[in-house]
Design an enzyme around this catalytic site. Structure first.
Site, short mmCIF file in Angstrom:
data_model
loop_
_atom_site.label_atom_id
_atom_site.label_comp_id
_atom_site.label_asym_id
_atom_site.label_seq_id
_atom_site.Cartn_x
_atom_site.Cartn_y
_atom_site.Cartn_z
N ASP A 45 -1.58 -28.04 -13.60
CA ASP A 45 -0.71 -28.33 -12.72
C ASP A 45 -0.56 -29.60 -12.19
O ASP A 45 0.63 -30.00 -12.05
CB ASP A 45 -1.53 -27.65 -11.30
CG ASP A 45 -1.31 -25.90 -11.24
OD1 ASP A 45 -0.50 -25.66 -11.96
OD2 ASP A 45 -2.29 -25.38 -10.52
N GLU A 121 1.98 -31.97 -1.53
CA GLU A 121 1.65 -32.41 -0.04
C GLU A 121 1.59 -33.86 0.07
O GLU A 121 1.58 -34.48 -1.08
CB GLU A 121 0.39 -32.06 0.27
CG GLU A 121 -0.98 -32.76 -0.40
CD GLU A 121 -1.48 -32.38 -1.68
OE1 GLU A 121 -1.26 -33.49 -2.42
OE2 GLU A 121 -1.79 -31.54 -1.99
N ASP A 148 -10.08 -38.72 10.12
CA ASP A 148 -9.78 -39.37 8.94
C ASP A 148 -8.08 -39.17 8.59
O ASP A 148 -7.99 -40.18 7.92
CB ASP A 148 -10.65 -38.52 7.71
CG ASP A 148 -12.11 -38.96 7.98
OD1 ASP A 148 -12.36 -39.94 8.80
OD2 ASP A 148 -12.93 -38.59 6.99
N THR A 159 -2.40 -23.86 -1.94
CA THR A 159 -3.57 -23.69 -2.72
C THR A 159 -4.23 -24.86 -3.35
O THR A 159 -5.32 -24.58 -4.22
CB THR A 159 -3.09 -22.71 -3.99
OG1 THR A 159 -2.10 -23.25 -4.69
CG2 THR A 159 -2.88 -21.36 -3.56
N TYR A 161 -4.98 -29.24 -2.35
CA TYR A 161 -5.85 -29.82 -1.20
C TYR A 161 -5.85 -29.21 0.24
O TYR A 161 -6.71 -29.11 0.83
CB TYR A 161 -5.20 -31.40 -1.01
CG TYR A 161 -5.94 -32.50 -0.45
CD1 TYR A 161 -7.15 -32.53 -0.27
CD2 TYR A 161 -5.25 -33.42 0.36
CE1 TYR A 161 -8.08 -33.34 0.65
CE2 TYR A 161 -5.92 -34.40 1.14
CZ TYR A 161 -7.40 -34.42 1.19
OH TYR A 161 -7.96 -35.25 1.73
N LYS A 163 -5.86 -26.28 0.90
CA LYS A 163 -6.73 -25.26 1.13
C LYS A 163 -8.31 -25.96 1.20
O LYS A 163 -9.05 -25.23 2.03
CB LYS A 163 -6.66 -24.31 -0.04
CG LYS A 163 -7.52 -23.13 -0.19
CD LYS A 163 -7.36 -22.49 -1.38
CE LYS A 163 -8.51 -21.17 -1.37
NZ LYS A 163 -10.03 -21.78 -1.59
N SER A 164 -8.42 -26.87 0.46
CA SER A 164 -9.83 -27.44 0.90
C SER A 164 -9.90 -28.09 2.14
O SER A 164 -11.37 -28.05 2.76
CB SER A 164 -9.83 -28.63 -0.14
OG SER A 164 -9.64 -28.12 -1.48
P1 NAP Z 1 -6.75 -33.72 -10.17
O1 NAP Z 1 -7.75 -34.51 -9.22
O2 NAP Z 1 -6.73 -33.52 -11.44
O3 NAP Z 1 -6.32 -32.04 -9.53
C1 NAP Z 1 -7.17 -31.60 -8.64
C2 NAP Z 1 -7.14 -29.90 -9.04
O4 NAP Z 1 -6.13 -29.51 -7.94
C3 NAP Z 1 -6.96 -29.60 -10.42
O5 NAP Z 1 -7.71 -28.55 -10.75
C4 NAP Z 1 -5.74 -29.27 -10.33
O6 NAP Z 1 -5.16 -28.27 -11.30
C5 NAP Z 1 -5.71 -28.67 -8.98
N1 NAP Z 1 -3.97 -28.21 -8.30
C6 NAP Z 1 -3.21 -29.15 -8.34
N2 NAP Z 1 -2.05 -28.57 -7.59
C7 NAP Z 1 -2.30 -27.33 -7.41
C8 NAP Z 1 -1.57 -26.09 -6.58
N3 NAP Z 1 -0.50 -26.39 -6.28
N4 NAP Z 1 -2.76 -25.29 -6.39
C9 NAP Z 1 -4.00 -25.09 -7.01
N5 NAP Z 1 -4.42 -25.85 -7.46
C10 NAP Z 1 -3.50 -27.17 -7.81
O7 NAP Z 1 -5.35 -34.24 -9.66
P2 NAP Z 1 -4.03 -34.01 -10.36
O8 NAP Z 1 -4.15 -32.73 -11.30
O9 NAP Z 1 -3.17 -35.02 -10.43
O10 NAP Z 1 -3.19 -33.16 -9.11
C11 NAP Z 1 -3.12 -33.73 -7.70
C12 NAP Z 1 -3.42 -32.82 -6.67
O11 NAP Z 1 -4.60 -32.62 -6.56
C13 NAP Z 1 -3.05 -33.20 -5.18
O12 NAP Z 1 -1.63 -32.91 -4.81
C14 NAP Z 1 -3.94 -32.47 -4.40
O13 NAP Z 1 -3.39 -31.18 -3.69
C15 NAP Z 1 -5.11 -32.05 -4.99
N6 NAP Z 1 -6.58 -32.71 -4.52
C16 NAP Z 1 -7.21 -31.85 -4.08
C17 NAP Z 1 -8.40 -32.38 -3.57
C18 NAP Z 1 -9.19 -31.35 -2.94
O14 NAP Z 1 -9.07 -30.23 -2.91
N7 NAP Z 1 -10.25 -31.86 -2.16
C19 NAP Z 1 -8.41 -33.59 -3.28
C20 NAP Z 1 -7.78 -34.48 -3.80
C21 NAP Z 1 -6.50 -33.94 -4.47
P3 NAP Z 1 -5.29 -28.73 -12.90
O15 NAP Z 1 -6.56 -29.06 -13.48
O16 NAP Z 1 -4.36 -27.58 -13.64
O17 NAP Z 1 -4.14 -30.09 -12.90
#
Ligand code: NAP
Ligand code: MN
Length: 264
Positions: A45, A121, A148, A159, A161, A163-164
């Protein structure tokens, strides 16, 4: 048809990209990285997010296809062993497209306005300080936020960030934005709803930061630099992302497979 390939640099992905390029060329499809009308992302993704930002200037004229080489993704339907089928489908069928809403962020500084578009997002944080901001919805005062930060997500980003942060998973065909809180402080001065808020297409969210240190604005996982942000508006973009859909994966099956596992 002009196809662009975007891929990450994992060995497994590189092999798939090479194979796909070969099959596309063999079937007479042109590769064109500058003016594509189909963008195929190979990886996860995160790779599709990169592809989206790279081709954002062409967003109305481009269809995306995601091939995943890791675990099942939300933006990636095709498996690496289905390449021949994918090329055949591209060549023979007039694919159905599905379109999903995007988030537009308008950032006002003292002397300029900047726009960003997010597929997942945008979040705003105070850095190491707490973020203090007035939150308005559709031009009306809603709450004083202190904590924060805040995250505003698209339906397809629900689904990730969001969601977390305790946000609801939203079906991607719903035109809506969801705001979630990141560790809000609640006391007599600052009182937040302490629950996610979902808004319809004719509404927007405005944040007016109280103090203005260098705030941290993160769009789809990438920091964008700004000094002295006076106001941020979050709304549903006029543009949408289009995906070629040759086969149908039930969204809730994908949610179940990703988060609950096959057997639950
Ligand atoms: P990353 O840190 O490598 O990705 C975080 C995880 O989010 C990866 O497993 C990625 O999947 C997954 N992901 C991305 N978009 C998603 C979606 N729409 N639905 C479900 N899972 C999704 O960073 P990145 O790959 O560049 O992705 C950036 C995204 O990471 C940000 O947009 C944010 O949504 C997410 N994120 C999440 C958190 C958290 O949950 N605490 C914190 C920071 C960022 P893949 O492994 O397939 O790439
Ligand atoms: Mn990733």
């Amino acid at each position: 048809m002009r196809v662009a390939l975007v891929y990450n640099h994992q060995p497994q992905t590189l092999a798939v990209a090479q194979k796909l390029e070969h099959e596309l060329l063999a079937s007479g499809i042109k590769i064109n990285a500058d003016q594509p009308n189909v963008v195929i992302s190979i990886g996860g993704d995160g790779t599709l997010l990169s592809a989206f930002h790279r081709y954002l200037p062409l967003i109305d004229d481009v269809r995306f296809i995601g091939v995943h080489t890791g675990h099942l993704g939300f933006y990636t339907d095709w498996r690496d062993f289905e390449l021949a089928e994918l090329v055949k489908a591209l060549k023979q069928r007039q694919p159905e497209t599905v379109s999903y809403p995007l988030l537009e962020v308008r950032v006002k500084e003292d002397h300029r306005v900047r726009y960003y578009t997010a597929l997942n997002e945008a979040s705003i944080k105070g850095g190491y300080k707490t973020l203090e901001a007035e939150v308005d919805i559709k031009g009306q005062f809603f709450e004083n936020f202190r904590g924060d930060g805040l995250c505003v997500s698209t339906p397809t980003g629900s689904t990730a960030y969001s969601k977390s942060l305790g946000g609801a998973v939203i079906h991607p065909t719903l035109k809506a934005l969801q705001m979630t809180e990141i560790a809000s402080l609640n006391n007599r001065l600052f009182r937040t709803l302490s629950a996610p808020v979902v808004i319809p297409p004719d509404q927007w969210i405005t944040l007016k930061p109280k103090a203005r240190p260098d705030l941290l604005l993160v769009v789809d996982g990438h920091r964008v630099r700004h000094r002295q942000i006076s106001e941020l508006d979050f709304s549903i973009s006029k543009h949408m992302i289009h995906f070629d859909r040759f086969k149908y994966t039930h969204f809730w099956n994908r949610v179940r497979d990703s988060f609950l596992g096959q057997d639950s």
